[in-house]
Design a protein around this motif. Structure first.
Motif, PDB file in Angstrom:
ATOM      1  N   ILE A   1      -1.247   6.241 -65.269  1.00  0.00           N
ATOM      2  CA  ILE A   1      -0.908   5.750 -66.474  1.00  0.00           C
ATOM      3  C   ILE A   1      -0.517   4.099 -66.358  1.00  0.00           C
ATOM      4  O   ILE A   1      -0.005   3.575 -65.528  1.00  0.00           O
ATOM      5  N   CYS A   2      -1.034   3.218 -67.372  1.00  0.00           N
ATOM      6  CA  CYS A   2      -1.129   2.050 -67.137  1.00  0.00           C
ATOM      7  C   CYS A   2       0.483   1.542 -67.353  1.00  0.00           C
ATOM      8  O   CYS A   2       0.980   2.196 -68.375  1.00  0.00           O
ATOM      9  N   PRO A   3       0.850   0.777 -66.579  1.00  0.00           N
ATOM     10  CA  PRO A   3       2.287   0.418 -66.712  1.00  0.00           C
ATOM     11  C   PRO A   3       2.889  -0.634 -67.851  1.00  0.00           C
ATOM     12  O   PRO A   3       3.825  -0.815 -68.286  1.00  0.00           O
TER      13      PRO A   3
ATOM     14  N   CYS B   1      -5.054  -2.796 -74.870  1.00  0.00           N
ATOM     15  CA  CYS B   1      -4.381  -3.234 -73.988  1.00  0.00           C
ATOM     16  C   CYS B   1      -5.093  -4.292 -73.093  1.00  0.00           C
ATOM     17  O   CYS B   1      -6.195  -3.967 -72.568  1.00  0.00           O
ATOM     18  N   PRO B   2      -4.374  -5.433 -72.709  1.00  0.00           N
ATOM     19  CA  PRO B   2      -5.407  -6.401 -71.987  1.00  0.00           C
ATOM     20  C   PRO B   2      -5.640  -6.165 -70.511  1.00  0.00           C
ATOM     21  O   PRO B   2      -6.446  -6.200 -69.778  1.00  0.00           O
ATOM     22  N   ALA B   3      -4.646  -5.207 -69.865  1.00  0.00           N
ATOM     23  CA  ALA B   3      -4.462  -4.871 -68.563  1.00  0.00           C
ATOM     24  C   ALA B   3      -5.424  -3.598 -68.267  1.00  0.00           C
ATOM     25  O   ALA B   3      -6.313  -3.896 -67.405  1.00  0.00           O
ATOM     26  N   CYS B   4      -5.538  -2.748 -69.108  1.00  0.00           N
ATOM     27  CA  CYS B   4      -6.438  -1.586 -68.808  1.00  0.00           C
ATOM     28  C   CYS B   4      -7.631  -1.461 -69.721  1.00  0.00           C
ATOM     29  O   CYS B   4      -8.572  -0.533 -69.791  1.00  0.00           O
ATOM     30  N   HIS B   5      -7.662  -2.560 -70.719  1.00  0.00           N
ATOM     31  CA  HIS B   5      -8.984  -2.600 -71.636  1.00  0.00           C
ATOM     32  C   HIS B   5      -9.235  -1.294 -72.467  1.00  0.00           C
ATOM     33  O   HIS B   5     -10.109  -0.871 -72.736  1.00  0.00           O
ATOM     34  N   GLY B   6      -8.045  -0.764 -73.054  1.00  0.00           N
ATOM     35  CA  GLY B   6      -7.977   0.261 -74.028  1.00  0.00           C
ATOM     36  C   GLY B   6      -8.350   1.724 -73.158  1.00  0.00           C
ATOM     37  O   GLY B   6      -8.460   2.517 -73.972  1.00  0.00           O
ATOM     38  N   GLN B   7      -8.324   1.857 -72.035  1.00  0.00           N
ATOM     39  CA  GLN B   7      -8.342   2.958 -71.206  1.00  0.00           C
ATOM     40  C   GLN B   7      -7.033   3.858 -71.097  1.00  0.00           C
ATOM     41  O   GLN B   7      -7.141   5.116 -70.966  1.00  0.00           O
ATOM     42  N   GLY B   8      -6.001   3.279 -70.979  1.00  0.00           N
ATOM     43  CA  GLY B   8      -4.772   3.845 -70.723  1.00  0.00           C
ATOM     44  C   GLY B   8      -4.356   4.081 -69.262  1.00  0.00           C
ATOM     45  O   GLY B   8      -3.202   4.908 -69.149  1.00  0.00           O
ATOM     46  N   THR B   9      -5.324   4.046 -68.474  1.00  0.00           N
ATOM     47  CA  THR B   9      -5.039   4.245 -66.985  1.00  0.00           C
ATOM     48  C   THR B   9      -5.541   3.193 -66.296  1.00  0.00           C
ATOM     49  O   THR B   9      -6.102   2.338 -66.793  1.00  0.00           O
ATOM     50  N   VAL B  10      -4.900   3.210 -64.848  1.00  0.00           N
ATOM     51  CA  VAL B  10      -5.483   2.113 -64.147  1.00  0.00           C
ATOM     52  C   VAL B  10      -5.919   2.655 -62.939  1.00  0.00           C
ATOM     53  O   VAL B  10      -5.641   3.587 -62.536  1.00  0.00           O
ATOM     54  N   PRO B  11      -6.969   1.961 -62.536  1.00  0.00           N
ATOM     55  CA  PRO B  11      -7.721   2.556 -61.451  1.00  0.00           C
ATOM     56  C   PRO B  11      -6.648   2.418 -59.980  1.00  0.00           C
ATOM     57  O   PRO B  11      -5.823   1.726 -59.951  1.00  0.00           O
ATOM     58  N   ALA B  12      -7.257   3.330 -58.996  1.00  0.00           N
ATOM     59  CA  ALA B  12      -6.082   3.405 -58.061  1.00  0.00           C
ATOM     60  C   ALA B  12      -6.210   2.402 -57.012  1.00  0.00           C
ATOM     61  O   ALA B  12      -5.054   1.887 -56.568  1.00  0.00           O
ATOM     62  N   ARG B  13      -7.293   1.545 -57.059  1.00  0.00           N
ATOM     63  CA  ARG B  13      -7.465   0.380 -56.258  1.00  0.00           C
ATOM     64  C   ARG B  13      -6.317  -0.662 -56.938  1.00  0.00           C
ATOM     65  O   ARG B  13      -5.690  -1.312 -56.101  1.00  0.00           O
TER      66      ARG B  13
END
Length: 60
Positions: free
Chosen positions: A11-13, A41-53
């Motif tokens: 989940i995007c912090p 969300c500017p960090a995840c671009h509306g996905q809600g998740t963050v790539p593992a990298r």
């Protein structure tokens, strides 16, 4: 026998998984409906998740 576990969601912090919000502009159209815009969300671009990298590089 144990069941296989599913990996936890990344989940995007910044948005806590609520990646898109509808914001009203305060105006109404001729039918009385409110005008809304969507903000991502500017960090995840509306996905809600963050790539593992990206998650691993944020820890370092």
């Amino acid at each position: 026998m144990t069941h296989p576990t599913t990996p936890t969601a990344r989940i995007c912090p910044n948005c806590d998984g609520f990646a898109t919000a509808a914001i009203t502009t305060g105006r109404r159209d001729r039918h009385g409906h409110r005008h809304t815009i969507t903000a991502n969300c500017p960090a995840c671009h509306g996905q809600g998740t963050v790539p593992a990298r990206a998650r691993e590089s944020a820890r370092a």
